[in-house]
Design an enzyme around this catalytic site. Structure first.
Site, PDB file in Angstrom:
ATOM      1  N   GLY A 158     -11.494 -34.552 -56.105  1.00 47.66           N
ATOM      2  CA  GLY A 158     -11.935 -33.960 -54.846  1.00 47.66           C
ATOM      3  C   GLY A 158     -10.876 -33.114 -54.190  1.00 47.66           C
ATOM      4  N   ALA A 159     -10.150 -32.334 -54.974  1.00 48.39           N
ATOM      5  CA  ALA A 159      -9.001 -31.590 -54.444  1.00 48.39           C
ATOM      6  C   ALA A 159      -9.328 -30.157 -54.071  1.00 48.39           C
ATOM      7  CB  ALA A 159      -7.858 -31.615 -55.456  1.00 48.39           C
ATOM      8  N   ASN A 160     -10.611 -29.841 -53.885  1.00 50.18           N
ATOM      9  CA  ASN A 160     -10.961 -28.472 -53.519  1.00 50.18           C
ATOM     10  C   ASN A 160     -10.871 -28.231 -52.016  1.00 50.18           C
ATOM     11  OD1 ASN A 160     -13.501 -30.191 -53.881  1.00 50.18           O
ATOM     12  ND2 ASN A 160     -14.235 -28.566 -52.527  1.00 50.18           N
ATOM     13  N   SER A 174      -9.953 -46.172 -46.111  1.00 47.11           N
ATOM     14  CA  SER A 174     -10.172 -45.736 -44.734  1.00 47.11           C
ATOM     15  C   SER A 174     -10.055 -46.928 -43.809  1.00 47.11           C
ATOM     16  CB  SER A 174     -11.577 -45.120 -44.598  1.00 47.11           C
ATOM     17  OG  SER A 174     -11.965 -44.991 -43.243  1.00 47.11           O
ATOM     18  N   TYR A 202     -20.836 -46.852 -45.765  1.00 39.11           N
ATOM     19  CA  TYR A 202     -19.512 -46.234 -45.927  1.00 39.11           C
ATOM     20  C   TYR A 202     -18.423 -47.296 -45.847  1.00 39.11           C
ATOM     21  CZ  TYR A 202     -15.453 -43.240 -45.099  1.00 39.11           C
ATOM     22  OH  TYR A 202     -14.216 -42.635 -45.179  1.00 39.11           O
ATOM     23  N   GLY A 251      -9.692 -30.293 -47.832  1.00 41.06           N
ATOM     24  CA  GLY A 251      -9.252 -31.445 -47.065  1.00 41.06           C
ATOM     25  C   GLY A 251      -7.982 -32.099 -47.591  1.00 41.06           C
ATOM     26  N   GLY A 311      -7.434 -33.835 -50.249  1.00 42.56           N
ATOM     27  CA  GLY A 311      -7.172 -33.627 -51.668  1.00 42.56           C
ATOM     28  C   GLY A 311      -6.480 -32.316 -51.941  1.00 42.56           C
TER      29      GLY A 311
END
Length: 294
Positions: free
Chosen positions: A21-23, A141, A167, A25, A27
């Site tokens: 998920g490094a695209n 989180s 969540y 935020g 990441g």
């Protein structure tokens, strides 16, 4: 604790790090800083076009090669294909996640939050484990504090779906997964360690994707008024990636959302429950058809 920042990262030259998920935020910041420290960074993303744009945004005099590879954590076939394509990796950062979204199912029939945030990363970690040399860092989180693990209904099929409790369950699962992973690594005599980090309350694209226009407005307003930057949030992950720490450490800001970075005591009693950690691991093995490979 000290005022540690990404500027304190040691050299990662010659080391390979996978960041899911490094695209965008946290990441993206994590990948950028590690590339700047000399690492070869593999950006594992569902949308490779967005990943390519992210890779182009990672610049700097010391930036090394950044590679983009497709990974859809909501599809176990994609997870297996990704893992099969990796020869060796020093650090795996399980960063990708979704937050408080409307009810949906993954390709494999899992509730999307537990499927993405926990089960997808569970399978990925186990499939890559024989190839990992240093550590696994999973991003949890503070919302794990509202989480409860329902082993009889992990996927919300027998009870009314509630987005925030779902969540919270997935983020509690991250901590229990790390606890049990470290127990197994220690028992196997492996030098690999498992760690968890949380960003506090950082402004990212997650808050704008709740699928509820009123909830989204609330969180976007909160971002403007209270949230820290993605750079601050990613600092917690980077500390876990780089520092000499005991296995099963939980890293975060000193005051839950702000303050110096380091090991945090804000871990719920449920997140310390070894029996639940083992039971969740065994259920996750059944659901994903993957298991501890060392």
């Amino acid at each position: 604790m000290s005022d540690w920042t990404a500027a304190d990262l040691p050299s990662f030259t010659g080391r390979t790090v996978i960041v899911t998920g490094a695209n965008s935020g946290l990441g993206l910041v994590t990948a950028r800083e590690l590339a700047g420290a000399g690492a070869k960074v593999i950006i594992a993303v569902r949308d490779t076009a967005k990943g390519a744009r992210a890779a182009e945004a990672i610049t700097g005099a010391n930036a090394s090669q950044v590679e983009v590879r497709k990974l859809d954590l909501q599809d176990l076939a994609s997870v297996r294909e990704f893992a099969d394509g990796i020869d060796a990796v020093d650090v795996l950062v399980n960063n990708a996640g979704i937050m408080a979204v409307p009810y949906a199912l993954t390709v494999d029939g899992f509730e999307s939050q537990i499927g993405t945030n926990h089960l997808g990363h569970f399978a990925l970690t186990n499939l890559l484990l024989p190839k990992i040399t240093d550590r696994v860092v999973t991003v949890s989180s503070m919302m794990h504090l509202i989480g409860r693990i329902n082993l009889n209904d992990l996927n919300w099929k027998a009870r009314p779906y509630l987005a925030w409790p779902a969540y919270g369950q997935s983020k509690l699962a991250n901590l229990l997964f790390t606890k049990e992973l470290q127990r197994r690594l220690t028992e196997a005599g492996s030098p690999v360690i498992a760690l968890t980090a949380h960003p506090g309350y950082s402004a990212t694209n997650l808050q704008g994707q709740t699928g509820n226009r009123f909830g989204t407005r609330f969180w976007l307003a909160g971002n403007r008024l209270f949230a820290t930057t993605p750079e601050f949030g990613a600092r917690q992950t980077l500390y876990a990636v780089a520092e000499d720490l005991p296995g099963d450490s939980f890293i975060g800001p000193r005051f839950a959302s702000r303050g110096a970075t380091g090991p945090t005591p804000f871990r719920s009693p449920l997140a310390r429950d070894g029996r639940t950690a083992t039971a969740l691991w065994e259920l996750s093995e059944q659901l994903t058809d993957t298991g501890f490979a060392l």
